[in-house]
Design a protein around this motif. Structure first.
Motif, short mmCIF file in Angstrom:
data_model
loop_
_atom_site.label_atom_id
_atom_site.label_comp_id
_atom_site.label_asym_id
_atom_site.label_seq_id
_atom_site.Cartn_x
_atom_site.Cartn_y
_atom_site.Cartn_z
N THR A 196 0.81 -1.22 0.00
CA THR A 196 0.00 0.00 0.00
C THR A 196 0.83 1.26 0.00
O THR A 196 0.39 2.30 -0.46
N GLY A 234 3.98 1.26 -1.37
CA GLY A 234 4.87 1.20 -2.52
C GLY A 234 6.32 1.39 -2.15
O GLY A 234 7.01 2.20 -2.76
N ASN A 241 8.32 5.28 -1.80
CA ASN A 241 8.09 6.36 -2.76
C ASN A 241 6.68 6.91 -2.61
O ASN A 241 5.75 6.51 -3.30
N SER A 294 5.18 8.85 -5.84
CA SER A 294 4.63 8.00 -6.91
C SER A 294 3.30 7.38 -6.48
O SER A 294 2.39 7.21 -7.30
N ASN A 295 3.17 7.04 -5.20
CA ASN A 295 1.90 6.53 -4.69
C ASN A 295 0.80 7.57 -4.87
O ASN A 295 -0.32 7.25 -5.27
N TYR A 330 0.53 10.02 -7.06
CA TYR A 330 0.13 10.19 -8.45
C TYR A 330 -0.61 8.96 -8.97
O TYR A 330 -1.54 9.10 -9.78
N TYR A 331 -0.21 7.80 -8.52
CA TYR A 331 -0.93 6.59 -8.91
C TYR A 331 -2.38 6.66 -8.42
O TYR A 331 -3.32 6.40 -9.17
N GLY A 332 -2.55 7.02 -7.15
CA GLY A 332 -3.90 7.15 -6.61
C GLY A 332 -4.70 8.23 -7.31
O GLY A 332 -5.90 8.10 -7.53
N ILE A 375 -4.47 9.17 -10.41
CA ILE A 375 -4.95 8.62 -11.70
C ILE A 375 -6.13 7.68 -11.48
O ILE A 375 -7.14 7.76 -12.19
N VAL A 376 -6.03 6.82 -10.48
CA VAL A 376 -7.08 5.83 -10.22
C VAL A 376 -8.41 6.50 -9.90
O VAL A 376 -9.45 6.19 -10.48
N LEU A 391 -1.70 5.05 0.36
CA LEU A 391 -2.30 4.94 -0.96
C LEU A 391 -3.61 4.18 -0.91
O LEU A 391 -4.65 4.67 -1.36
#
Length: 510
Positions: free
Chosen positions: A26, A28, A31, A34-35, A37-39, A41-42, A136
């Motif tokens: 959870t 990552g 980082n 990056s977590n 930005y990933y969230g 996007i999701v 995240l």
């Protein structure tokens, strides 16, 4: 006994290993950026898919179509609160006008505004949640639950409700409030105060959320000079709006509107109605039983800790402000419950961020609870997820109106206000559609009825959109034959489960 002790130790070791694995997944590794930005996007893909599932270009309903019609007339020769009237502050009208200026097609301008407003609200909650939780998976689960209950036609209709935009400013104000609390950078306090000061220019009851934010910002500031600057930044949006209204000659009309709304809010016989409580339970609290249960339990644990007490009290005051937003109105429309729902999820994020102070290592249980909550919401509500939207296709009535460039229009059916925008027409009366609230049997309602009648009789519109009998307002007019004597049916379509008729002004034969 030794066997039981050995089994317990194995179980404890396995549980710790499981927690470490979950934590590594959870978070990552290390980082966090990056977590984030990933969230980001999701949750935007999820929100956008559900927006496409319930909203298409040109689908405007009572409130959205009315706001758009008022904005269209305001920038095409009308004057807000004088001959272009509704009982809302100017924030929503000016925002629509900005999008009209940016995007040439009014229909697509409104569609882009709706998407922008909803995504701004969702992202404000995500930014705040991730900033507080630093997780995240937990942030995604919290925002997913919010999306599942609120990003639909039931709560957001055509995406133009004032509650969407006021709530967006409030949640972003809270995001900067927490940035200020952690960084102590006073510019974050100024941004927070400014955003809070914009919110109630979309709807007055947002003042119940804006004022607590500014008060608690003031409590955290140590210098009078900084406190005065925070107050200045909160009042800055009001100064700008008042200046604009003064420059266009609408300020007196706006002040009249404030007194009108105060009288409207004071018309309730009881402060809290049974219907309001039923909607609050059935549409918010019952579906979010896990969410508010966590808020209550963690709130009770947190209030006992001195270092957390101020934040708990602040959160509870905001929840009370959300309830006041609901109860102050004589009506019980579902979108009135959106600000409270937003604050509920904000409080969830705040109290979950205290988790390690209560039960270290209990986060896995929270993952399971929030995952169950999201799955429950997904199963209970019927919704569509789409990856694209349909293009706008005008119907026969919209085409007729748009092709008759010089014609005038009056929409005499509250659910058909969208035809002002689809037909690119200004309304000929001071209000675009006959809202019952503004035409009731009160003294002001009777004045409004007479004014509409005088305006229609003095400048008969070329077209009227109404029901089969000719008018929702026929029984309100001194001359009951006004419509039948002056208009004839030209076309009809099925819309919103009703048959709407296009009535054309009869040609006078000399």
């Amino acid at each position: 006994m030794k066997g039981i002790a050995s089994l317990y130790k194995r179980f404890e070791f396995a549980w710790l290993q499981f927690q470490l694995k979950i934590k590594s997944i959870t978070n990552g590794g290390q980082n966090r950026k990056s977590n984030f930005y990933y969230g980001l996007i999701v949750i935007n893909i999820l929100a956008l898919g559900f927006i496409f599932g319930f909203l298409n270009p040109g689908e405007l309903h009572t409130d959205g179509g009315t706001f758009a019609a008022i904005a269209f007339k305001d920038i095409n020769g009308g004057k807000l609160y004088l001959d272009t009237w509704d009982n809302k502050p100017p924030g929503i009208y000016y925002l629509i006008e900005i999008f009209f200026k940016i995007i040439p097609s009014e229909v697509y301008a409104l569609y882009c505004l709706s998407i922008t407003g909803i995504l701004t609200l969702v992202n404000g909650l995500y930014f705040t949640s991730f900033y507080l939780l630093k997780s995240l998976l937990l942030s995604i689960l919290v925002i997913t639950s919010f999306i599942l209950i609120s990003v639909n036609g039931y709560f957001m209709d055509d995406g133009l409700y004032t509650e969407i935009y006021g709530s967006s400013f409030i949640i972003w104000s809270l995001f900067y409030y927490h940035q200020f609390c952690r960084s102590n950078k006073v510019r974050h306090a100024f941004i927070s105060a400014f955003l809070a000061g914009v919110a109630f220019w979309f709807k007055e009851p947002f003042i119940f959320l804006s004022i607590p934010i500014v008060i608690f910002l003031g409590l955290k500031l140590r210098l009078w000079k900084q406190l005065l600057k925070v107050i200045f930044f909160m009042m800055l949006p009001s100064s700008l709006f008042i200046l604009i209204l003064l420059m266009v000659g609408s300020l007196n009309g706006f002040f009249d509107l404030i007194f009108y709304n105060l009288g409207f809010a004071g018309s309730k016989s009881v402060f809290i109605t049974t219907n309001q409580l039923q909607i609050l339970w059935g549409s918010v609290l019952r579906p979010l039983l896990i969410v508010w249960s966590i808020v209550v339990v963690y709130g009770l644990f947190s209030v006992t800790k001195k270092e957390l007490r101020t934040q708990v009290i602040f959160s509870l005051i905001l929840l009370a402000g959300g309830l006041l937003f609901i109860f102050i109105s004589p009506d019980s429309f579902i979108h009135y419950y959106l600000p409270f729902t937003v604050i509920l999820f904000y409080c969830l994020s705040v109290f979950l961020s205290f988790e390690n102070l209560h039960y270290k290592g209990s986060r896995v249980i929270l993952y399971i609870l929030m995952l169950y909550n999201a799955n429950k919401l997904d199963n209970e509500y019927s919704r569509r997820f789409k990856t694209s939207f349909a293009l706008y296709m005008p119907d026969r009535i919209a085409e007729t109106l748009k092709n008759d460039k010089s014609a005038t229009l009056f929409v005499d059916h509250v659910s058909a206000s969208e035809y002002y925008i689809k037909g690119e027409k200004k309304f000929t009366t001071f209000i675009p559609v006959p809202f019952f609230n503004h035409l009731s049997g009160s003294a002001q309602g009777m004045i409004n009825r007479q004014r509409i009648y005088d305006e229609l009789r003095g400048h008969k519109p070329d077209y009227i959109i109404a029901n089969e009998s000719g008018s929702e307002m026929a029984n309100c007019f001194p001359d009951l034959s006004f419509f039948s004597a002056n208009y004839e049916k030209r076309d009809s379509i099925m819309k919103f489960g009703n048959r709407l008729f296009l009535w054309k002004l009869r040609q006078v034969v000399e």
